[in-house]
Design a protein around this motif. Structure first.
Motif, PDB file in Angstrom:
ATOM      1  N   GLN A  76       0.811  -1.217   0.000  1.00  0.00           N
ATOM      2  CA  GLN A  76       0.000   0.000   0.000  1.00  0.00           C
ATOM      3  C   GLN A  76       0.841   1.263   0.000  1.00  0.00           C
TER       4      GLN A  76
ATOM      5  N   GLN B  36       0.766   4.212  -2.853  1.00  0.00           N
ATOM      6  CA  GLN B  36       0.375   5.587  -2.527  1.00  0.00           C
ATOM      7  C   GLN B  36       1.474   6.568  -2.914  1.00  0.00           C
TER       8      GLN B  36
ATOM      9  N   HIS C 153       1.514   7.092  -6.664  1.00  0.00           N
ATOM     10  CA  HIS C 153       0.391   7.939  -7.080  1.00  0.00           C
ATOM     11  C   HIS C 153       0.635   9.388  -6.686  1.00  0.00           C
TER      12      HIS C 153
END
Length: 572
Positions: free
Chosen positions: A418, A422, A425
């Motif tokens: 994760q 993140q 992005h």
């Protein structure tokens, strides 16, 4: 720019009402009040008076049942620049640069960020989306500020604005290549036992007013912070000498109060400092701190990294010794912290030149139009845009190999990947971790692919994560090695004649830059340039090397292809 707009004005308000208010609060004005329906304008003689009016009146003074809103009056043509203010002065420098460059308005304890957009519509949308939104539990305030470039485009008419703010950063923001006025930007922050706060303030504030007057400083005692806590923070704004004098006086007051109240415990001096600066205060293997202790005859300890939180990025520096010794130690400690701050600001100043795709270029802290700025600001994307402009206006993607401790891989990837998703992005970059080279590999390679802005964001977060997760000790700065592949024919340009360019590069950036001479080019005829250092040093070196490569590419493009006929002479 000292014209004020006064909003939320009652229909009953008159010019005489404003005259009375400004006289009551001892705020000078240089012209009559122009009172309209719902708002008013007035000129102030200087910026100091305008800032005082904003600070003292806006949202605090009521007129005919309405709280006044006071802000700088900005003509319509100058509305491409906005100011984002968050009511707290302790943003992480690295986090701030992900949006844009910070200037901290210590007079109002507000962190202030200026952003200039290519179009007025972009600025308006940013204001609508950001104003009142929450960040780290604080509400953002957004307003227009004067846009000097737009002002030069032609005459403009004043117009009202709808957002309240605490005023723009002071005009003493450093210019390109100039060192910031450190004494204005770094206040002295102390922690004092709560039971001594009353003595420091004095009856009806007489003692604190006297300290302020004698030391030419502004002193904020944050009594409402940490309700019920045993200690309260005090912020002192002044020159380094003024801060030290105020600090010494406060220590003397506490010592006297301790004697009067038969308080027997030792009262150490406690200085608060942002974690970003503590590593350099401590020095390699603790040498800087040991020297201060030896020179001043004090014992100094620093609170552990584990005490830090997202909302409290400060470390507590505890100094034990006599008042005289503690006072000398405070001077030396703050000198190191100011030097660290100045170094970071200078690095950010250079960064604004060297990353055309990053919005550091657009902000009030750094003037535009200086040599090496790259494209005009109309080509710079707004914050959050993932494109990066090269120095000749084309979106460019770069590949950087960043080496991290092998044990830190899990922290960078995160649970079920994760964190790295993140991060990719957020930065607008491709981020992958290469397989380990052997069972006992102590380092792992992070492959980051993206334009300059994405590189800056991704690497900044990785450096920060390693510090946050304690992969570097409290006495260490986060220093990593980054590799950039360059065409073998361009390696000589990076090195320079007799190593001149690479030496200048190291002096400029404070990073270690190595171009191994005995390398065998890979299948793409590329060789590796190795860069080692802390975050800003690495970034500056990377940008400067990319600048050199861009120059080489431009020269390659202008050369006629091999075997091409020579250009014909022009007819006269």
């Amino acid at each position: 720019m000292n014209k004020l707009y006064i909003g939320n004005v009652s229909a009953e308000a008159s010019e005489e009402d404003f005259e009375t208010i400004f006289e009551q609060w001892k705020i000078p004005h240089s012209g009559p009040f122009l009172v309209k329906t719902g708002y008013a304008f007035v000129d102030c003689p200087d910026e100091k008076a305008a800032m005082k009016a904003i600070d003292v009146l806006s949202g605090k003074v009521e007129l005919h049942g309405k709280l006044l809103e006071v802000e700088h009056s900005v003509p319509k043509r100058q509305r491409r620049t906005i100011m984002v203010a968050k009511c707290h002065s302790l943003w992480n420098v690295c986090e701030l640069t992900l949006l844009c460059a910070p200037t901290v308005n210590t007079d109002t304890d507000t962190a202030v960020v200026n952003v200039r957009y290519a179009a007025k519509d972009q600025a308006r949308l940013a204001m609508e989306k950001l104003n009142g939104s929450m960040m780290e539990n604080y509400a953002l305030k957004v307003s227009y500020i004067p846009d000097e470039t737009a002002a030069s485009e032609g005459p403009s008419a004043s117009g009202r604005r709808g957002f309240n703010t605490r005023g723009p950063p002071r005009s003493s923001s450093p210019g390109l290549g100039a060192r910031p006025k450190v004494q204005s930007d770094i206040p002295l922050r102390m922690l004092v036992p709560t039971q001594f706060v009353g003595a420091i303030i004095g009856k009806e504030g007489a003692t604190i007013r006297n300290i302020t007057k004698q030391t030419h400083s502004k002193i904020d005692i944050h009594r409402k912070e940490n309700a019920g806590a045993a200690e309260k923070p005090i912020t002192i704004h002044s020159t380094p000498e003024g801060c030290s004098n105020a600090c010494r006086t406060i220590m003397e007051i506490m010592q006297k109060e301790a004697l009067d109240t038969k308080f027997t415990e030792e009262i150490p001096l406690k200085v608060l400092a942002h974690n970003n600066f503590v590593g350099r205060l401590i020095g390699k293997e603790g040498r800087n701190l040991k020297k201060i202790e030896q020179d001043t005859g004090t014992k100094i300890t620093i609170s552990p990294l584990q005490d830090l939180t997202l909302y409290n990025p400060e470390r507590t520096i505890t100094v034990k010794g006599s008042i005289e010794a503690c006072s000398r130690a405070e001077e030396e400690v703050m000198k190191k912290i100011r030097e660290s701050y100045e170094s970071d600001m200078a690095a950010m100043n250079l960064q604004s030149n060297l990353i055309p795709g990053l919005n550091l270029n657009a902000l009030g802290l750094f003037p535009s139009g200086a040599p090496g700025m790259g494209p005009s600001m109309s080509n710079v994307p707004p914050p959050g845009a993932h494109g990066g402009c090269s120095s000749f206006g084309v979106s460019t993607s770069e590949t950087v190999h960043l080496f991290i401790p092998a044990l830190a891989v899990g922290a960078i990837i995160g649970k079920q990947g994760q964190h790295i998703k993140q991060l990719s992005h957020f930065a607008g970059a491709s981020i992958k971790i290469a397989p380990a080279e052997g069972m006992d590999a102590k380092q792992r390679m992070v492959i980051i692919v993206g334009p300059p802005e994405a590189q800056f964001k991704a690497q900044c977060r990785i450096f920060g994560k390693l510090k946050e997760e304690n992969f570097f000790g409290p006495k260490e700065e986060v220093k990593l090695e980054a590799h950039i592949k360059v065409p073998s024919f361009a390696a000589g340009r990076v090195i320079g004649k007799g190593g001149k360019t690479v030496n200048e590069l190291q002096n400029l950036t404070c990073a270690e830059v190595v171009v191994p001479r005995d390398q065998t080019p890979d299948e793409n005829d590329q060789v590796i340039v190795k860069i080692s250092g802390h975050f800003f040093a690495c970034q500056l070196a990377q940008r400067k090397i990319q600048e050199i490569l861009a120059q080489v590419r431009r020269q390659q493009q202008t050369k006629p292809p091999a075997g091409a006929p020579a250009p014909l002479p022009r007819r006269k």
